[in-house]
Write an enzyme that holds these catalytic residues in place. Sequence first.
Site, mmCIF file in Angstrom:
data_model
loop_
_atom_site.group_PDB
_atom_site.id
_atom_site.type_symbol
_atom_site.label_atom_id
_atom_site.label_comp_id
_atom_site.label_asym_id
_atom_site.label_seq_id
_atom_site.Cartn_x
_atom_site.Cartn_y
_atom_site.Cartn_z
ATOM 1 N N GLU A 130 15.582 1.436 18.988
ATOM 2 C CA GLU A 130 14.713 2.766 19.175
ATOM 3 C C GLU A 130 14.484 2.985 20.506
ATOM 4 O OE1 GLU A 130 11.832 2.648 16.336
ATOM 5 O OE2 GLU A 130 13.056 2.539 14.446
ATOM 6 N N HIS A 145 11.424 7.846 13.663
ATOM 7 C CA HIS A 145 10.324 6.827 13.694
ATOM 8 C C HIS A 145 8.877 7.583 13.615
ATOM 9 C CE1 HIS A 145 8.841 2.448 13.706
ATOM 10 N NE2 HIS A 145 8.105 3.092 13.236
ATOM 11 N N ILE A 146 8.837 8.531 12.537
ATOM 12 C CA ILE A 146 7.686 9.621 12.601
ATOM 13 C C ILE A 146 7.128 9.590 11.276
ATOM 14 C CG2 ILE A 146 8.213 11.269 14.250
ATOM 15 C CD1 ILE A 146 9.074 12.638 11.315
ATOM 16 N N GLY A 147 7.230 8.319 10.644
ATOM 17 C CA GLY A 147 6.411 8.010 9.181
ATOM 18 C C GLY A 147 4.988 8.321 9.330
ATOM 19 N N SER A 148 4.107 7.909 10.285
ATOM 20 C CA SER A 148 2.635 8.224 10.168
ATOM 21 C C SER A 148 2.276 9.477 10.952
ATOM 22 C CB SER A 148 1.937 7.011 10.777
ATOM 23 O OG SER A 148 2.364 6.659 11.844
ATOM 24 N N SER A 160 10.771 1.580 6.896
ATOM 25 C CA SER A 160 10.073 0.149 7.002
ATOM 26 C C SER A 160 10.198 -0.060 8.645
ATOM 27 C CB SER A 160 10.521 -0.962 6.470
ATOM 28 O OG SER A 160 11.858 -1.425 6.525
ATOM 29 N N ARG A 161 11.018 -0.985 9.001
ATOM 30 C CA ARG A 161 11.479 -1.142 10.344
ATOM 31 C C ARG A 161 13.003 -1.341 10.454
ATOM 32 N NH1 ARG A 161 7.102 0.214 11.563
ATOM 33 N NH2 ARG A 161 5.587 -1.017 12.607
ATOM 34 N N ARG A 208 0.719 -1.138 0.031
ATOM 35 C CA ARG A 208 0.216 -0.171 0.017
ATOM 36 C C ARG A 208 0.826 1.071 -0.127
ATOM 37 N NH1 ARG A 208 -2.728 -3.641 3.590
ATOM 38 N NH2 ARG A 208 -1.047 -3.200 4.962
ATOM 39 N N ILE A 209 1.877 1.345 0.843
ATOM 40 C CA ILE A 209 2.740 2.451 0.943
ATOM 41 C C ILE A 209 3.582 2.455 -0.210
ATOM 42 C CG2 ILE A 209 4.223 3.975 2.485
ATOM 43 C CD1 ILE A 209 2.956 2.320 5.063
ATOM 44 N N ASP A 248 14.292 6.642 8.823
ATOM 45 C CA ASP A 248 13.355 7.122 9.843
ATOM 46 C C ASP A 248 13.209 6.010 10.905
ATOM 47 O OD1 ASP A 248 11.016 8.480 10.927
ATOM 48 O OD2 ASP A 248 9.554 6.804 10.184
HETATM 49 P P1 NAP Z 1 1.717 -3.927 2.701
HETATM 50 O O1 NAP Z 1 0.726 -3.256 1.976
HETATM 51 O O2 NAP Z 1 1.369 -5.012 3.477
HETATM 52 O O3 NAP Z 1 2.876 -4.084 2.168
HETATM 53 C C1 NAP Z 1 4.095 -4.769 2.318
HETATM 54 C C2 NAP Z 1 4.651 -5.179 0.848
HETATM 55 O O4 NAP Z 1 5.830 -6.102 1.288
HETATM 56 C C3 NAP Z 1 3.677 -6.291 0.128
HETATM 57 O O5 NAP Z 1 3.511 -5.952 -1.280
HETATM 58 C C4 NAP Z 1 4.489 -7.637 0.503
HETATM 59 O O6 NAP Z 1 4.394 -8.417 -0.920
HETATM 60 C C5 NAP Z 1 5.886 -7.110 0.277
HETATM 61 N N1 NAP Z 1 6.736 -7.973 1.086
HETATM 62 C C6 NAP Z 1 6.579 -8.750 2.096
HETATM 63 N N2 NAP Z 1 7.421 -9.533 2.451
HETATM 64 C C7 NAP Z 1 8.422 -9.754 1.446
HETATM 65 C C8 NAP Z 1 9.608 -10.242 1.006
HETATM 66 N N3 NAP Z 1 10.022 -11.120 1.774
HETATM 67 N N4 NAP Z 1 10.183 -9.802 0.008
HETATM 68 C C9 NAP Z 1 9.890 -8.738 -0.759
HETATM 69 N N5 NAP Z 1 8.503 -8.301 -0.778
HETATM 70 C C10 NAP Z 1 7.996 -8.523 0.766
HETATM 71 O O7 NAP Z 1 2.360 -2.964 4.060
HETATM 72 P P2 NAP Z 1 2.504 -1.413 4.082
HETATM 73 O O8 NAP Z 1 1.064 -0.736 4.740
HETATM 74 O O9 NAP Z 1 2.792 -0.733 2.786
HETATM 75 O O10 NAP Z 1 3.600 -1.156 5.231
HETATM 76 C C11 NAP Z 1 4.888 -1.780 5.188
HETATM 77 C C12 NAP Z 1 5.259 -1.505 6.336
HETATM 78 O O11 NAP Z 1 5.925 -0.324 6.692
HETATM 79 C C13 NAP Z 1 4.764 -1.908 7.466
HETATM 80 O O12 NAP Z 1 4.833 -3.437 7.750
HETATM 81 C C14 NAP Z 1 5.558 -1.259 8.509
HETATM 82 O O13 NAP Z 1 6.484 -2.017 9.378
HETATM 83 C C15 NAP Z 1 6.313 -0.055 7.765
HETATM 84 N N6 NAP Z 1 5.623 1.279 8.255
HETATM 85 C C16 NAP Z 1 6.576 2.179 8.967
HETATM 86 C C17 NAP Z 1 6.028 3.230 9.218
HETATM 87 C C18 NAP Z 1 7.006 4.363 9.731
HETATM 88 O O14 NAP Z 1 6.614 5.001 10.879
HETATM 89 N N7 NAP Z 1 8.135 4.383 9.471
HETATM 90 C C19 NAP Z 1 4.588 3.638 9.063
HETATM 91 C C20 NAP Z 1 4.007 2.735 8.271
HETATM 92 C C21 NAP Z 1 4.373 1.380 8.054
HETATM 93 P P3 NAP Z 1 3.060 -9.395 -0.998
HETATM 94 O O15 NAP Z 1 2.202 -8.522 -1.959
HETATM 95 O O16 NAP Z 1 3.390 -10.578 -1.603
HETATM 96 O O17 NAP Z 1 2.097 -9.594 0.261
#
Ligand code: NAP
Length: 329
Positions: free
Chosen positions: A266, A285-288, A236-237, A155-156, A261
């Site tokens: 942390e 860590h202020i992404g959102s 991401s993380r 999604r992101i 971020d």
């Molecule tokens: P999402 O929609 O689930 O997207 C994650 C993507 O990563 C999916 O397309 C998934 O593939 C892919 N993926 C998973 N495992 C993988 C691997 N081993 N190799 C390659 N691709 C892989 O999640 P999102 O909402 O975009 O969020 C992603 C992550 O961002 C969150 O889980 C969170 O940890 C992080 N995040 C950080 C902040 C921040 O403050 N910095 C804020 C929000 C989120 P599939 O299509 O096969 O499922």
Amino acid sequence: MKPKVYLATTVPAEVEAYIAAHCAYGKWDQREPIPRERLLEEISDAEGLLTVGGRIDGELLELAPRLKVVSNVSVGYNNMDLAAMKKRGVMGTNTPHVLDETVADLAFALILSTARRVPELDRHVKEGKWERTSDERLFGVDVHHKTLGIIGMGRIGEAIARRGKLGFGMEVLYYNRRRKPEAEEKLGVAYRQLADLLRESDFVVLMVPLQKETTHLMGSEQFALMKETAIFINTSRGKTVDEAALIEALREKQIWGAGLDVFDEEPVSPANPLLAMPNVVTLPHIGSATRQTRFAMAMAAAKNLVAAVQGQVPPDLIPELRAGVEEPQ
Ligand code: NAP
């Protein structure tokens, strides 16, 4: 009688009022995170827990025999031991969708501020060091029309791709666990194997969830494939990156810079060498973290919490737990 829940983090008054209308609740209202011992005491008779990132493991579940749901106020859920939750039939929820655009904005803020050295040059001006504008030592690198590589086209990732493509005229490459022809069609992005994406991209953005398979997805081997002029962004993380390898790649000038971020530990230690590097832009860590989005996340988490303790399937039940949890009646 209203079901009892515990709020391990503060939420806006309107969100708390929504929870109060449906549940009896206790809450942690201090600024610092709730100490683990206190949390374990508080949830001993709770049916629901609302939290930001606290560890949800076998020990906690053992001490909360009535627990039906853990509602995360985040989209990531690497804090949850999904196997232990599945075993106990405890539901887990997150807050997808509502933060996509906000996190994508921040990823771009990091891309631009690293490439154009915004924090470094801000300090330069404020410290009275500005002498002339044509000083080559202040030059950065272009973002527009460069190649953006996104690892994790979820999604992101898609929201970042759209910004790159439409806003900055970039060529956008992506690597994902499964190829996404619909995203290729919709956004005009091109799929690459990870190694090829790293070789070709000027900006590499890491946007995968933290799981066993993505831990240290970026290590010395991967950084060695990147261009010497490339910039690495992690929104991401922290643990998706081998931080020692990143530090080495920056020291050895295998890459040009990084925008981060998130960190392995942390809050990051002040002694972390990344903090002393002028070509590394760091954020806490202020992404959102905008008022509007954090409100939407808290409300979404409250709705998940209330639905689950009322015996409904919560809107954002975590995909891996959908099969493991019996559909409540
Ligand atoms: P999402 O929609 O689930 O997207 C994650 C993507 O990563 C999916 O397309 C998934 O593939 C892919 N993926 C998973 N495992 C993988 C691997 N081993 N190799 C390659 N691709 C892989 O999640 P999102 O909402 O975009 O969020 C992603 C992550 O961002 C969150 O889980 C969170 O940890 C992080 N995040 C950080 C902040 C921040 O403050 N910095 C804020 C929000 C989120 P599939 O299509 O096969 O499922």
